[in-house]
Design a protein around this motif. Structure first.
Motif, PDB file in Angstrom:
ATOM      1  N   GLY A 255     -64.588 -28.271 -25.173  1.00  0.00           N
ATOM      2  CA  GLY A 255     -63.514 -28.895 -25.953  1.00  0.00           C
ATOM      3  C   GLY A 255     -62.153 -28.622 -25.340  1.00  0.00           C
TER       4      GLY A 255
ATOM      5  N   SER B 143     -66.242 -31.443 -29.642  1.00  0.00           N
ATOM      6  CA  SER B 143     -64.941 -32.052 -29.939  1.00  0.00           C
ATOM      7  C   SER B 143     -64.505 -33.008 -28.829  1.00  0.00           C
ATOM      8  N   MET B 144     -63.533 -32.643 -27.987  1.00  0.00           N
ATOM      9  CA  MET B 144     -63.198 -33.563 -26.884  1.00  0.00           C
ATOM     10  C   MET B 144     -64.438 -33.822 -26.030  1.00  0.00           C
TER      11      MET B 144
ATOM     12  N   ARG C 201     -49.746 -36.389 -30.223  1.00  0.00           N
ATOM     13  CA  ARG C 201     -50.376 -35.931 -28.966  1.00  0.00           C
ATOM     14  C   ARG C 201     -49.474 -36.208 -27.772  1.00  0.00           C
TER      15      ARG C 201
ATOM     16  N   LEU D 156     -58.657 -23.659 -35.190  1.00  0.00           N
ATOM     17  CA  LEU D 156     -59.901 -23.772 -34.422  1.00  0.00           C
ATOM     18  C   LEU D 156     -61.094 -23.077 -35.046  1.00  0.00           C
TER      19      LEU D 156
ATOM     20  N   MET E 296     -56.783 -38.534 -24.760  1.00  0.00           N
ATOM     21  CA  MET E 296     -57.350 -38.526 -26.119  1.00  0.00           C
ATOM     22  C   MET E 296     -56.559 -39.454 -27.045  1.00  0.00           C
TER      23      MET E 296
HETATM   24  C1  MLT Z   1     -61.091 -30.061 -29.283  1.00  0.00           C
HETATM   25  O1  MLT Z   1     -61.542 -29.027 -29.798  1.00  0.00           O
HETATM   26  O2  MLT Z   1     -61.548 -30.524 -28.227  1.00  0.00           O
HETATM   27  C2  MLT Z   1     -59.916 -30.722 -29.963  1.00  0.00           C
HETATM   28  O3  MLT Z   1     -59.872 -30.362 -31.304  1.00  0.00           O
HETATM   29  C3  MLT Z   1     -59.971 -32.212 -29.792  1.00  0.00           C
HETATM   30  C4  MLT Z   1     -58.794 -32.878 -30.412  1.00  0.00           C
HETATM   31  O4  MLT Z   1     -57.663 -32.367 -30.313  1.00  0.00           O
HETATM   32  O5  MLT Z   1     -58.961 -33.967 -31.002  1.00  0.00           O
END
Ligand code: MLT
Length: 273
Positions: free
Chosen positions: A28, A95-96, A133, A156, A191
């Motif tokens: 992620g 996630s990502m 973002r 997180l 993203m």
């Molecule tokens: C991730 O953990 O990769 C992020 O939360 C992805 C995101 O920012 O959408």
């Protein structure tokens, strides 16, 4: 063993550990391959674990500007070619890593034996989220990765994990702080413009395991349950005592779920549950 693999436009650092059917782990944001250590320690006893740092993260080279989810997915295809992995793989993304998995499923479907989707979303960013973002990307380039640590670290993991594992929290912070600002910015921009994957979930034919930490506030269980329902051949598991980084926060039930899924997919007989 850490390998350095050249692909078009980048050199990726990748751990390639174990033997057997390959599992490709996709980390992620803004993390690196080390977030999978609890899965690799267990699963590499029976499977080949291929664990790259994505372009711009960890010890891989950085591409400034913007890196799209499509580009990351194609990088993974190039990586498999370079490692001469011709058999189909199970891709496990968080996630990502999940956003990238949707693109991999679209662009490299023949290479997929199964998908493991951890704490991710299929929906795109709202216009406000995308604007945030883009702002974050500019701020990181001018002010450094502390900006993203401040924005993301509190969300997180589950509150209990912060109390239980302060050393882990510090380690996650250090991984983020060590990440190249241009790498973070490029992935943020990618993203922000990612496609809505929801319309094509029904077309993903391979078996899928959908995992989510019960306290995930970024990709909550209700949203992941909808993803699981939209995938034709899926199993849905909620991981207790975990937030957005469920594989790291509570590895034992995650590894058990992955092993059960892998046992079923190697015979390609999984059906809806
Ligand atoms: C991730 O953990 O990769 C992020 O939360 C992805 C995101 O920012 O959408």
């Amino acid at each position: 063993m850490l390998k350095r693999i050249d692909i078009p436009g980048a050199t990726l650092s990748v751990n390639d550990i174990g033997q057997g059917s390959p599992i490709l782990f996709v980390h992620g944001f803004p993390l690196d391959r080390t977030m999978w250590r609890e899965q690799v320690a267990d699963l590499s006893r029976d499977f080949r674990c291929v664990v790259p740092d994505l372009r711009g993260f960890g010890q891989s080279t950085v591409t400034a500007g913007k890196v799209t989810m499509e580009r990351f997915a194609d990088d993974l295809g190039e990586l498999l070619d370079a490692l001469q992995i011709t058999e189909s793989v199970v891709l496990c993304g968080l996630s990502m890593g999940g956003y990238i998995a949707w693109q991999f499923a679209r662009r490299h479907a023949a290479r997929l034996r199964g998908l493991i989707l951890c704490d991710t979303r299929a929906a795109p960013d709202s216009s406000d989220a995308a604007a945030n973002r883009l702002r974050l990307a500019d701020d990181v380039v001018s002010l450094g990765p502390e900006v993203v640590v401040k924005a993301m670290l509190p969300k997180l993991v589950a509150p209990g994990f912060k109390v239980r594992e302060p050393l882990w929290i510090e380690e996650i912070r250090q991984v983020m702080l060590a990440t190249n600002s241009h790498g973070i910015a490029a992935a943020s921009r990618g993203m922000a413009e990612r496609a809505d994957a929801r319309p094509w979930l029904a077309t993903i034919e391979c078996p899928a395991l959908v995992l989510v930490g019960e306290q995930d506030v970024i990709s909550p269980p209700a949203e992941m349950s909808e993803i699981a329902s939209a995938l034709p051949r899926s199993t849905f598991r909620v991981i207790p005592d975990a937030g957005h980084l469920a594989p790291l926060e509570n590895p034992q039930p995650v590894n058990e779920a992955i092993r059960t899924f892998l046992a079923a997919t190697s015979f390609s007989t999984t059906t809806n549950e």
